[in-house]
Scaffold this motif. Sequence first.
Motif: not given
Length: 323
Positions: A182-189
């Motif tokens: 499960l990855e939590t990240q800034q909203s970036s692609d």
Amino acid sequence: MTEPLFLAPVFHEKIWGGRKLETEFGYQIPDGKIGELWAISAHPNGPSTIENGPLAGKTLTQAWADDQDYFGHQKSKVFPLLTKILDANASLSVQVHPDDAYAAAHEAPGELGKTECWYVISAEPGSYLIYGHHAKTREELADMIHSGDWDHLLRKVPVKTGDFVYVPSGTIHALNKGIMVLETQQSSDTTYRLYDYDRTDAQGNKRELHLQQSIDTTTVPSVDPKLDIQTEQKDDATITTFVQAPISPFFSVERIQLNGKLHQTPKAPYTLVSVLKGNGEFTADGKSFPIKKGTHFLIPNQIKAWDFSGDMEIITSEPGKEA
């Protein structure tokens, strides 16, 4: 009464993906190699749709723009976080992500940098990550990248089920075969690839590499963040805080291991929730909602206290001051 915002997942096919999102979580996934489930997302490349309540049918992107009562009237133009599940049936490319300043200068308007973290849902025996590098200077980094000296450049780190890995922007990294996170990240692609094992897609094409961007954005020398992981007992739960400010300015992440009941109040304007094991209920303002493995939802600003009950493993995250 304001309800939690339950969100429909968005699936992405990847060259390294598999079918565990179906076999392990029971999601109805499309055909093909499905590598990513975007669980809580307002990114334009895969926004989640709200499934219930007054906002049903809206995307999280639309809600952020139109319904700020749910988020505490934040200043950010974009919803700042993104929660995913990744199924690495094969190894991901060796990659690095930019910080906010580099993304603002070089990527599409509104694109954030990307600091992320992984909670390891499962890892096959012998699993390892690419994490960090051995170059001492940027010149040495560039030489090793251009010459393809991956054995000397890249660090391999063993990983097992239940581990937590914090990946600040500028960190060379890759998930490898047999790992689900499960990855939590800034909203970036935004991803810059250094190396992709020279593999090709169904049409025989190699994926694009981004060597100069990788050299520009990699932290040199490599720095391992010093995490202050804390565990506490509360009610019928064990709560592990994996990361928070000041180590992580963008988000905090906690694991709740529950067998019974847990009462909580918010520490931030809103909270993101993913259930990874078991089943139970979420109760707020006198109304209960069934939740189970694979459920993802957002607790909005109007909910000032809630209860989890059941036998579950849950990951929660909250925005940091820089989000």
